[in-house]
Design a protein around this motif. Structure first.
Motif, PDB file in Angstrom:
ATOM      1  N   ILE A 141       0.696  -1.099   0.041  1.00 14.40           N
ATOM      2  CA  ILE A 141      -0.205   0.010   0.125  1.00 14.40           C
ATOM      3  C   ILE A 141       0.826   1.319   0.012  1.00 14.40           C
ATOM      4  O   ILE A 141       0.547   2.079  -0.770  1.00 14.40           O
ATOM      5  CB  ILE A 141      -0.934   0.028   1.223  1.00 14.40           C
ATOM      6  CG1 ILE A 141      -1.950  -1.251   1.056  1.00 14.40           C
ATOM      7  CG2 ILE A 141      -1.624   1.159   1.267  1.00 14.40           C
ATOM      8  CD1 ILE A 141      -2.738  -1.413  -0.152  1.00 14.40           C
ATOM      9  N   LEU A 154       2.073   2.065  -3.610  1.00 13.69           N
ATOM     10  CA  LEU A 154       0.935   2.541  -4.120  1.00 13.69           C
ATOM     11  C   LEU A 154       0.789   4.105  -3.808  1.00 13.69           C
ATOM     12  O   LEU A 154       0.665   4.872  -4.876  1.00 13.69           O
ATOM     13  CB  LEU A 154      -0.386   1.762  -3.951  1.00 13.69           C
ATOM     14  CG  LEU A 154      -0.403   0.351  -4.595  1.00 13.69           C
ATOM     15  CD1 LEU A 154      -1.517  -0.600  -4.297  1.00 13.69           C
ATOM     16  CD2 LEU A 154      -0.195   0.162  -6.199  1.00 13.69           C
ATOM     17  N   LEU A 155       0.822   4.221  -2.621  1.00 10.71           N
ATOM     18  CA  LEU A 155       0.652   5.748  -2.044  1.00 10.71           C
ATOM     19  C   LEU A 155       1.837   6.609  -2.835  1.00 10.71           C
ATOM     20  O   LEU A 155       1.741   7.822  -3.190  1.00 10.71           O
ATOM     21  CB  LEU A 155       0.573   5.691  -0.593  1.00 10.71           C
ATOM     22  CG  LEU A 155      -0.676   5.239  -0.027  1.00 10.71           C
ATOM     23  CD1 LEU A 155      -0.763   5.159   1.452  1.00 10.71           C
ATOM     24  CD2 LEU A 155      -1.913   6.254  -0.274  1.00 10.71           C
ATOM     25  N   LYS A 168       3.301   6.208  -5.663  1.00  8.76           N
ATOM     26  CA  LYS A 168       3.291   6.388  -7.056  1.00  8.76           C
ATOM     27  C   LYS A 168       2.275   7.663  -6.999  1.00  8.76           C
ATOM     28  O   LYS A 168       2.461   8.411  -7.882  1.00  8.76           O
ATOM     29  CB  LYS A 168       2.768   5.057  -7.423  1.00  8.76           C
ATOM     30  CG  LYS A 168       3.649   3.930  -7.848  1.00  8.76           C
ATOM     31  CD  LYS A 168       3.142   2.909  -8.841  1.00  8.76           C
ATOM     32  CE  LYS A 168       4.089   1.941  -9.075  1.00  8.76           C
ATOM     33  NZ  LYS A 168       3.679   0.969 -10.368  1.00  8.76           N
TER      34      LYS A 168
END
Lengths: 417, 67
Positions: free
Chosen positions: B46, B49-50, B52
């Motif tokens: 996670i 992803l954050l 990115k």
């Protein structure tokens, strides 16, 4: 793509703030709900098949088939429900919402809400009361008899009364109810009273028999949750204003079908992200234990998505007597929700927090980054079809649906980073 | 004693687990507790992803600023 998330989210929240849901009238689902068909059963939560439905949702489907005259007995209904003669779809994909099992069928009367300046409409069935009711999965004769009375007496009287009453702005009514100790999810005592105050003179003015008018008023008066079926479609209408703003990470739907919890995100048009519905912790009616409880169910988490319900519990300290916890917990739930929201409601203010606006606009990124889940309060259905409500309590969504949504968001907008 | 360990009065900023701060307070140590948690609950997938999203947004803001 040159999308500024902060700006997209600000636009989404501004659209929610600008929405003004008003009560337009009452109609029959088949005539007014988009895409409604005689063999279609609308339900709460994300899409689900009969095979995966929980007990209370199955019970409500069976009751609805009997109510519609498509089956004569629960056994016949159960058999029919499993065939492809019956279709299923979430209320959320038909501009509506349904509390608990949330089952809606062609003949059922529905509230019609409309944006004040015209345009979008949202829908919801009328509230049956507590205990043995269809939305908790009960389908006995008393349940069907009550539904028929609602169709043939309650709905026609209210339908005739609404045009005779002053325009009812539901956002304003909810705002007033928050000043009176409601959070309009599990406490609707003040809001129901305010609604009766507006509608009662108009009901008296209708030409229906006095006994019918009296019974309608008694029915509304006897059910503190009568307003829930208006707070929900009002919240739905406000949140629809944020659908589907490109790039926005604001959550526009949270709902459950008793098996799955589902969310949708403003910038991820019409996509569902699901995880396992959780067990609700709370206060149970005498004679029931946690083993009797079905996992979380219902579209009523649309209130939390709109900054009400669990997000506004600080405004409704008395609710802890119904859902459990302490007054301090209620205050802390609201405080915590500011950590995962981008805005504060201009309309919904919390008196004992110096009239601070309720936490509005759940930001997917904040939920994932802070690892803080939305706080929901809710009713609890028995896990077996046909029993009904067993209590009320507190619950959170599964983190998985937010994690999956984040993954999909990155895939759509920034996978090459 | 904790005080003697550093040879002077200790003031503590506690991050994360609140009971650590409580225990220090019971020993008379001046303590400020901060409700800190690791980003994304420590979930590396996670967090990636954050990151990115943050990287993309940084470029968006630079591009908009250059206009």
């Amino acid at each position: 793509m040159l999308i500024d998330i902060q700006q997209a989210n600000a636009n989404a929240i501004a659209a929610i703030q600008a929405s003004q849901p008003v009560l337009k009238g009452i109609g029959t689902a088949l005539e007014v709900v988009p895409g409604m068909k005689k063999n279609l059963i609308l339900h709460a939560g994300p899409p689900i098949t009969w095979e995966r439905m929980s007990g209370p949702l199955r019970g409500a489907v069976m009751g609805a088939l009997i109510y519609e005259g498509l089956a004569n007995t629960p056994e016949e209904a159960e058999k029919l429900a499993a065939t492809d003669k019956i279709e299923y779809s979430p209320w959320h994909e038909h501009d509506g919402v349904g509390p608990m099992a949330g089952v809606g069928t062609a003949s059922m009367p529905v509230w019609i809400l409309e944006e004040q300046k015209g345009g979008r409409k949202t829908f919801c069935t009328l509230n049956e009361g507590l205990g043995k009711v269809l939305r908790y999965g009960a389908y006995s004769e008393e349940v069907i008899t009550r539904l028929k009375w609602m169709e043939t007496v309650l709905a026609p009287v209210l339908k005739a009364a609404i045009p005779l009453a002053p325009e009812i702005n539901l956002k304003n009514m909810i705002a007033q109810a928050l000043q009176m100790g409601d959070e309009v999810h599990n406490r609707n005592k003040a809001a129901t009273s305010l609604l009766i105050r507006e509608l009662a003179p108009a009901i008296v003015k209708t030409s229906f028999p006095e006994t019918d008018k009296a019974r309608v008023l008694e029915f509304m008066h006897s059910n503190d949750h009568f307003f829930l079926n208006l707070s929900m479609p009002a919240a739905k209408m406000m949140l629809q204003a944020a659908e589907w703003i490109e790039g926005s990470t604001i959550v526009t739907t949270m709902c459950r079908n008793g098996t799955d919890f589902g969310i949708r995100i403003a910038g991820l048009k019409e996509r569902w992200f699901t995880g396992q519905a959780q067990i609700v912790k709370g206060l149970l009616f005498p004679g029931f234990s946690e083993e009797d409880c079905n996992p979380d169910i219902g579209d009523s988490a649309i209130t939390e998505t709109c900054g009400l319900g669990g997000f506004s519990m600080a405004a409704a300290p008395a609710i802890v007597k119904f859902v459990g916890g302490t007054v301090n917990d209620a205050m802390n739930f609201t405080r915590k929700m500011y950590e995962i929201t981008d805005g504060e409601s201009q309309a919904f203010q919390i008196p004992n927090m110096e009239f601070r606006g309720s936490p509005l606009g759940i930001n997917l990124l904040k939920v994932c980054e802070k690892n803080v889940l939305p706080q929901i309060n809710t009713g609890i259905a028995h896990k077996k079809a046909g029993v009904g409500q067993v209590g009320a309590g507190l619950v959170n969504p599964p983190l998985k649906c937010f994690e999956d949504a984040l993954e999909a968001y990155v895939e759509k907008y920034c996978k090459d980073e | 004693m904790l005080k003697d360990f550093f040879g002077k009065k200790v003031k503590v900023i506690n991050l994360g687990i609140a009971s650590f701060a409580e225990d220090l307070r019971k020993q008379g140590v001046e303590t400020v507790h901060t409700d800190w948690r690791p980003p994304a609950g420590g979930n590396k997938k996670i967090q990636a992803l954050l990151d990115k999203v943050a990287s993309w947004q940084s470029k968006v803001k630079s591009a908009k600023g250059a206009r």
